[in-house]
Design an enzyme around this catalytic site. Structure first.
Site, PDB file in Angstrom:
ATOM      1  CG  MET A 174       3.582 -12.304   7.489  1.00 40.34           C
ATOM      2  SD  MET A 174       4.050 -14.095   7.530  1.00 40.34           S
ATOM      3  CE  MET A 174       3.503 -14.550   5.980  1.00 40.34           C
TER       4      MET A 174
ATOM      5  CE1 TYR B  98      11.428 -10.227   9.011  1.00 38.60           C
ATOM      6  CE2 TYR B  98      11.453 -11.240  11.102  1.00 38.60           C
ATOM      7  CZ  TYR B  98      11.365 -10.087  10.229  1.00 38.60           C
ATOM      8  OH  TYR B  98      11.011  -8.789  10.730  1.00 38.60           O
TER       9      TYR B  98
ATOM     10  CG  ASP C 286      -0.165  -0.176   2.503  1.00 36.51           C
ATOM     11  OD1 ASP C 286       0.715  -0.907   2.580  1.00 36.51           O
ATOM     12  OD2 ASP C 286      -0.579   0.550   3.551  1.00 36.51           O
TER      13      ASP C 286
ATOM     14  CB  ILE D 159       6.210 -17.504   5.287  1.00 36.40           C
ATOM     15  CG1 ILE D 159       5.876 -18.756   6.007  1.00 36.40           C
ATOM     16  CG2 ILE D 159       4.954 -17.406   4.377  1.00 36.40           C
ATOM     17  CD1 ILE D 159       4.728 -18.808   7.061  1.00 36.40           C
TER      18      ILE D 159
ATOM     19  CG  ASP E 292      -0.593  -9.045   5.477  1.00 32.98           C
ATOM     20  OD1 ASP E 292       0.061 -10.066   5.640  1.00 32.98           O
ATOM     21  OD2 ASP E 292      -0.583  -7.994   6.380  1.00 32.98           O
TER      22      ASP E 292
HETATM   23  P1  ATP Z   1       4.638  -3.558   2.968  1.00 32.79           P
HETATM   24  O1  ATP Z   1       3.851  -2.944   3.879  1.00 32.79           O
HETATM   25  O2  ATP Z   1       3.826  -4.812   2.351  1.00 32.79           O
HETATM   26  O3  ATP Z   1       5.924  -3.885   3.382  1.00 32.79           O
HETATM   27  P2  ATP Z   1       4.728  -1.134   1.550  1.00 32.79           P
HETATM   28  O4  ATP Z   1       5.012  -0.762  -0.117  1.00 32.79           O
HETATM   29  O5  ATP Z   1       3.307  -0.670   2.242  1.00 32.79           O
HETATM   30  O6  ATP Z   1       4.723  -2.912   1.716  1.00 32.79           O
HETATM   31  P3  ATP Z   1       6.184   0.914   2.704  1.00 32.79           P
HETATM   32  O7  ATP Z   1       7.664   0.655   3.693  1.00 32.79           O
HETATM   33  O8  ATP Z   1       5.110   1.404   3.757  1.00 32.79           O
HETATM   34  O9  ATP Z   1       6.117  -0.551   2.297  1.00 32.79           O
HETATM   35  O10 ATP Z   1       6.180   1.901   1.639  1.00 32.79           O
HETATM   36  C1  ATP Z   1       7.112   1.586   0.416  1.00 32.79           C
HETATM   37  C2  ATP Z   1       7.542   3.003   0.092  1.00 32.79           C
HETATM   38  O11 ATP Z   1       6.672   3.891  -0.122  1.00 32.79           O
HETATM   39  C3  ATP Z   1       8.559   3.740   1.278  1.00 32.79           C
HETATM   40  O12 ATP Z   1       9.634   4.087   0.705  1.00 32.79           O
HETATM   41  C4  ATP Z   1       7.724   4.754   1.744  1.00 32.79           C
HETATM   42  O13 ATP Z   1       8.257   5.820   2.087  1.00 32.79           O
HETATM   43  C5  ATP Z   1       7.067   5.068   0.512  1.00 32.79           C
HETATM   44  N1  ATP Z   1       5.573   5.682   0.446  1.00 32.79           N
HETATM   45  C6  ATP Z   1       4.578   5.274   1.451  1.00 32.79           C
HETATM   46  N2  ATP Z   1       3.597   6.047   1.549  1.00 32.79           N
HETATM   47  C7  ATP Z   1       3.919   7.041   0.705  1.00 32.79           C
HETATM   48  C8  ATP Z   1       3.103   8.375   0.312  1.00 32.79           C
HETATM   49  N3  ATP Z   1       2.044   8.741   0.809  1.00 32.79           N
HETATM   50  N4  ATP Z   1       3.653   9.114  -0.554  1.00 32.79           N
HETATM   51  C9  ATP Z   1       5.040   8.814  -1.117  1.00 32.79           C
HETATM   52  N5  ATP Z   1       5.581   7.719  -0.587  1.00 32.79           N
HETATM   53  C10 ATP Z   1       5.250   6.852   0.273  1.00 32.79           C
HETATM   54 MG    MG Z   2       2.244  -1.388   3.852  1.00 38.10          MG
END
Ligand code: ATP
Ligand code: MG
Length: 434
Positions: free
Chosen positions: A250, A356, A177, A358, A207
């Site tokens: 998870m 980890y 997300d 998984i 998830d």
């Molecule tokens: P997971 O939660 O499954 O590990 P994710 O993609 O949600 O994956 P995050 O670490 O939350 O993982 O975000 C990935 C990247 O996206 C990070 O570099 C984070 O800073 C960036 N990011 C998150 N939200 C925003 C936003 N609203 N605007 C710009 N960048 C964002």
């Molecule tokens: Mg996330």
């Protein structure tokens, strides 16, 4: 006399507008893909195919089917593609990267594909690797991501500056997300500068909690690999007098992995999800009840379950601003042990957190197929100039959905739904802790 039925809202209705896929401009370049593979833009899938007397045809909004388009926005020979993976690990990340690289190369003849190293940070630092079919040939055999990943915010303007400097025409964002929120921000900046760069996301959430999307890659692998841990604590538990086995799986906001792993196992007695409210007292009582008839008990708990019982507010956030969670598995083990001891009930507890193991594993066959097809469809969409969109599965079809819609809410386990009720039916201990 019964009134005539209300007319069906159609894909042309106002709600449908929110599902329209943005395009960089007219598609005038004939595609090199065989014509038999073309999918027209108006081939669509109903978002909600259900019909019930209480809500007749409530949402006949249709979403675009994925697939190669007859005409492209980009001239493949002039296109430069780039791929980035962000966030946590998930089985089949490499499969998606490989599928994108192979499709762009072999189907379209795109001459240059860059991989950004270590997430959005790699776009900021222009840390790239040249992705070729030979580079990606064997990567699907391994878990993890060959590109590396990271968390933490990056300045969006500078990221777009660097995409322009590197001549990138299509950017693929593989991540959760947060990644897709970042991708929305990048796409917005691109739009405001009127640049011809498309941004296409492949949602990664082990998830399986992306709204409107039926299934995400890695989920089935997680459910499969969780079986080993459940089986192990089950054997441990039933080999001891009043043995208790706990597995933490998870599932930060949504308990799909825990629910499906419990359903598949058949050995889980108590299931604690983020969606089920419970108290430690209720869990202790349930275990004591269980011990009256059976001398062992298996508990599966999602990482996001019972956070309100663990004073999680004080734990802060990670680099990306995600709330850190208390370890409910360890809390549960400690509290259950202490309460049973206080009740002078002899017991042993074995606890496994296989997260980890998984997350870093290569995918099972069904996820490998799924990741391949998501990568292929993402490549086709990007070449047709579609942007600010993700590929996802709905009712067995891979479709296009606007990124903004996909990240606006989360999918949750419906505790009144078929799967949760099926668990309660099958568990022998029809225990709902709500
Ligand atoms: P997971 O939660 O499954 O590990 P994710 O993609 O949600 O994956 P995050 O670490 O939350 O993982 O975000 C990935 C990247 O996206 C990070 O570099 C984070 O800073 C960036 N990011 C998150 N939200 C925003 C936003 N609203 N605007 C710009 N960048 C964002
Ligand atoms: Mg996330």
């Amino acid at each position: 006399m019964t009134p005539p039925p209300a007319p069906l809202p159609t894909a042309a209705s106002a709600d449908a507008g929110a599902w329209r896929i943005e395009n960089l401009g007219p598609c005038t370049v004939p595609s090199p893909v065989p014509a038999t593979m073309f999918v027209p833009d108006d081939d669509a899938v109903l978002l909600d195919p259900s019909v019930s007397p209480s809500s007749p045809n409530s949402s006949h909004v249709a979403v675009e089917k994925a697939g190669p388009r007859k005409n492209l926005f980009f001239k493949p020979a002039e296109a430069v593609a780039a791929v980035v993976t962000c966030g946590g690990l998930c089985p089949a990340l490499n499969d998606v990267v490989r599928a994108i690289v192979n499709t762009l190369t072999f189907r379209y003849g795109v001459p240059r594909i860059l991989g950004f190293r270590y997430g959005f940070e790699g776009i900021f630092s222009k840390n790239t690797v040249e992705l070729t079919p030979s580079y990606v040939r064997d990567i699907h055999r391994f878990g993890g991501t060959i590109l590396g990943t990271s968390r933490g915010p990056q300045p969006i303007g500078a990221l777009v500056d660097n995409l322009v400097e590197l001549g990138v025409s299509v950017l693929f964002t593989i991540g959760g997300d947060g990644t897709q929120r970042g991708a929305v921000a990048i796409a917005n900046e691109i739009r405001s500068r009127n640049l011809p760069i498309s941004v296409v996301g492949v949602p990664k959430t082990i998830d399986n909690d992306i709204a409107y999307v039926e299934r995400t890659f890695g989920f089935e692998t997680a459910v499969q690999l969780a079986q080993d841990a459940i089986q192990a604590v089950h054997e441990e538990a039933r080999s001891a007098r009043n043995g208790i086995g706990i597995v933490k799986l998870m599932g930060r906001e949504s308990g799909f992995i825990a629910l499906h792993a419990a359903l598949a196992s058949g050995d889980v007695n108590l299931l604690l999800l983020p969606e089920t409210k419970f108290t430690f007292d209720a869990v202790v009582n349930a275990v004591v009840e269980r011990f009256k008839t059976r001398a062992h008990c298996v508990i599966v708990v999602s990482e996001g379950a019972g956070q309100e019982l663990c004073q999680a507010a004080s734990l802060g956030t990670d680099a990306s601003g995600n709330k850190k969670f208390a370890d409910i598995g360890v809390h549960l083990k400690d509290i259950l042990g202490a309460r049973l001891s206080a009740l002078k009930i002899e017991h042993t507890i074995k606890y496994i957190d296989p997260s980890y193991t998984i997350r870093s594993a290569p995918p099972v066959a069904s996820d490998a197929i799924f990741a391949l097809q998501l990568g292929q469809m993402a490549a086709h969409a990007a070449m047709a100039g579609k942007t600010a969109m993700i590929v996802g599965m709905i009712h067995g079809y891979i479709v296009h959905a606007p990124m903004a819609r996909a990240v606006e809410s989360r999918k949750k386990v419906d505790t009144r739904g078929q799967d949760f009720q099926s668990f309660l039916d099958a568990s022998g201990m029809a225990l709902s802790l709500e």
